[in-house]
Design an enzyme around this catalytic site. Structure first.
Site, mmCIF file in Angstrom:
data_model
loop_
_atom_site.group_PDB
_atom_site.id
_atom_site.type_symbol
_atom_site.label_atom_id
_atom_site.label_comp_id
_atom_site.label_asym_id
_atom_site.label_seq_id
_atom_site.Cartn_x
_atom_site.Cartn_y
_atom_site.Cartn_z
ATOM 1 N N ASP A 59 10.362 -27.609 28.197
ATOM 2 C CA ASP A 59 11.166 -28.512 29.040
ATOM 3 C C ASP A 59 10.249 -29.273 29.993
ATOM 4 O O ASP A 59 10.567 -30.389 30.411
ATOM 5 C CB ASP A 59 12.152 -27.734 29.937
ATOM 6 C CG ASP A 59 13.187 -26.946 29.159
ATOM 7 O OD1 ASP A 59 13.427 -27.276 27.982
ATOM 8 O OD2 ASP A 59 13.753 -26.000 29.737
ATOM 9 N N GLU A 183 18.283 -11.753 27.002
ATOM 10 C CA GLU A 183 19.608 -12.392 26.978
ATOM 11 C C GLU A 183 20.301 -12.203 25.631
ATOM 12 O O GLU A 183 19.847 -12.711 24.614
ATOM 13 C CB GLU A 183 19.443 -13.885 27.279
ATOM 14 C CG GLU A 183 20.747 -14.658 27.252
ATOM 15 C CD GLU A 183 20.580 -16.094 27.715
ATOM 16 O OE1 GLU A 183 19.520 -16.435 28.301
ATOM 17 O OE2 GLU A 183 21.505 -16.890 27.490
ATOM 18 N N ASP A 249 23.369 -15.638 33.579
ATOM 19 C CA ASP A 249 23.640 -17.049 33.320
ATOM 20 C C ASP A 249 25.126 -17.299 33.495
ATOM 21 O O ASP A 249 25.957 -16.784 32.747
ATOM 22 C CB ASP A 249 23.202 -17.421 31.891
ATOM 23 C CG ASP A 249 21.694 -17.629 31.783
ATOM 24 O OD1 ASP A 249 21.007 -17.613 32.840
ATOM 25 O OD2 ASP A 249 21.200 -17.812 30.662
#
Ligand code: GLT
Ligand code: MN
Ligand code: MN
Length: 390
Positions: A59, A183, A249
């Site tokens: 990113d 996750e 999240d």
């Protein structure tokens, strides 16, 4: 204009760079928004009230960029962080986008790909360490299969363990002071993803080597839990009770659909409320991280409304959680649910004597079953509190 729902630094809201940079590309259509420069993205998140940002290596630094370009970007990122007063809270490694990972990264059948994945992950961890990240998230989006015959599930978990232990040792060896948060997700992009839920990950962590185990925990995502049709409050509760909630999240999701990553608070207000209530009433010193996507219909400036909305909705629900705790009737109903008896309670701790005493004890199950619990009233009060009439 500021009001009771204006974020403060110590609320520790964070958001992923990939969220606001999401251009709208999906299986049926291409981008609908122009690319967002990562440095502008960091500045934008600070301006809407984020304490921190989260990012994948790619990113910030384009995949395959030479070292000089990487260093230059890091310099610019640090300057933006200083100017805007925003920190880097979490780093993660993109091990899902490049075709090399088409059949997995740490669980690939190809040892060369597993080795390359570790190299890329170590570089991502270095990058995060340089920017101050406290958490390394591992979302194994490609760690799975469609063709059941292609992978032995036992072997895949062994490979996963080898990879997580390797990276855990790498973090410890370098004194990065980071923790790993794994996750879970049941599916998408793979037909089935290994370690599908919080429970799978807690079970997996229990098998890690003892040096690495203390720094490995879970990063539950509301959307992923609801995709699997699970109760997110219970998933979070179990992770918290195990001392393994290292990150989470936040977002919203209609159950049993593809990963929607909707604005926090926009679906199932009651479950969302109990998530906020749990976090606010427990020991939780982590960040409040949003992992959400703008609608494909949003114009470029509306991606900031998405983050503003998430923050505001969280703060509104936090205020409701305080009201819940201060509501005399609700609290009285909750208190009445607890039946205590010191002598009987002590008998519940294991000992051969207690077992003997319990077996001899006389109970009247019909009488116990007659107790009135008042759940109609309790749940109605919760509804009225959330609907704003209480
Ligand atoms: C991806 C995924 C998220 C993960 C991110 C971290 S990337 O958007 O859907 O749930 O948290 O890799
Ligand atoms: Mn996520
Ligand atoms: Mn998601």
């Amino acid at each position: 204009m500021s009001d009771a729902y204006t974020p403060r630094r110590d609320d520790r809201f964070t958001c992923g760079l990939w969220c606001t940079a999401y251009g709208g590309r999906e299986v049926f259509g291409r981008e609908v928004r122009p690319a967002l420069d990562p440095i502008e993205n960091i500045r934008g998140l600070a301006k809407v009230g984020c304490y921190g940002f989260n990012f994948h290596d790619d990113d910030l630094v384009p995949f395959g960029a030479p070292l000089s370009e990487r260093d230059e970007i890091v310099k610019r990122a640090k300057a933006a962080m200083r100017d805007e007063g925003i920190v880097n809270a979490m780093v993660t490694c993109n091990m899902f986008e490049h075709p090399v990972f088409k059949d997995g990264a740490l669980t690939s059948n190809d040892v060369r790909i597993r080795a390359y994945a570790l190299q890329k992950a170590m570089r991502a961890i270095d990058l995060g360490a340089e920017l101050g990240a406290k958490v390394y998230v591992m979302w194994g989006g490609r760690e799975g299969l469609e063709v059941e015959a292609s992978k032995d599930p036992r072997e895949s978990i062994k490979r996963y363990r080898e990879g997580v232990e390797f990276l855990g040792h790498y973090i410890l060896e370098n004194n990065y002071g980071m923790r790993v948060a794994m996750e879970p997700k049941p599916n998408e992009p793979r037909g089935d993803i290994f370690l599908a839920s919080v429970g799978h990950i807690l079970g997996f962590i229990a098998t890690l080597d003892r040096t690495v185990q203390p720094i490995v925990g879970v990063n539950p995502e509301i959307q992923h839990s609801r995709m699997a049709g699970l109760n997110t409050v219970h998933e979070l509760g179990q992770a918290l009770e195990a001392g393994k909630l290292f990150h989470l999240d936040l977002g919203a999701q209609k159950p049993t659909r593809y990963d929607q990553d909707l604005r926090f608070g926009s679906e199932d207000m009651k479950e969302t409320f109990f998530i906020v209530h749990l976090l606010e009433s427990t020991w939780w010193d982590g960040t409040r991280a949003f992992d959400v996507k703008p609608y494909r219909q949003d114009s470029a400036d509306e991606v900031w409304d998405l983050v503003r909305g998430c923050i505001r909705s969280y703060l509104i629900l936090r205020e409701r959680a305080k009201r819940f705790d201060a509501d005399a009737e609700i609290q009285q109903l909750l208190q009445a649910l607890q039946v205590t008896d010191g002598e009987l309670g002590a008998l519940l701790k294991w000992s051969p004597q207690n077992a003997k005493a319990l077996k001899e004890r006389r109970f009247d199950p019909d009488d116990l079953a007659r107790r009135r619990l008042n759940y109609q009233r309790l749940d109605q009060l919760v509804f009225e509190l959330l609907a704003g009439v209480r």
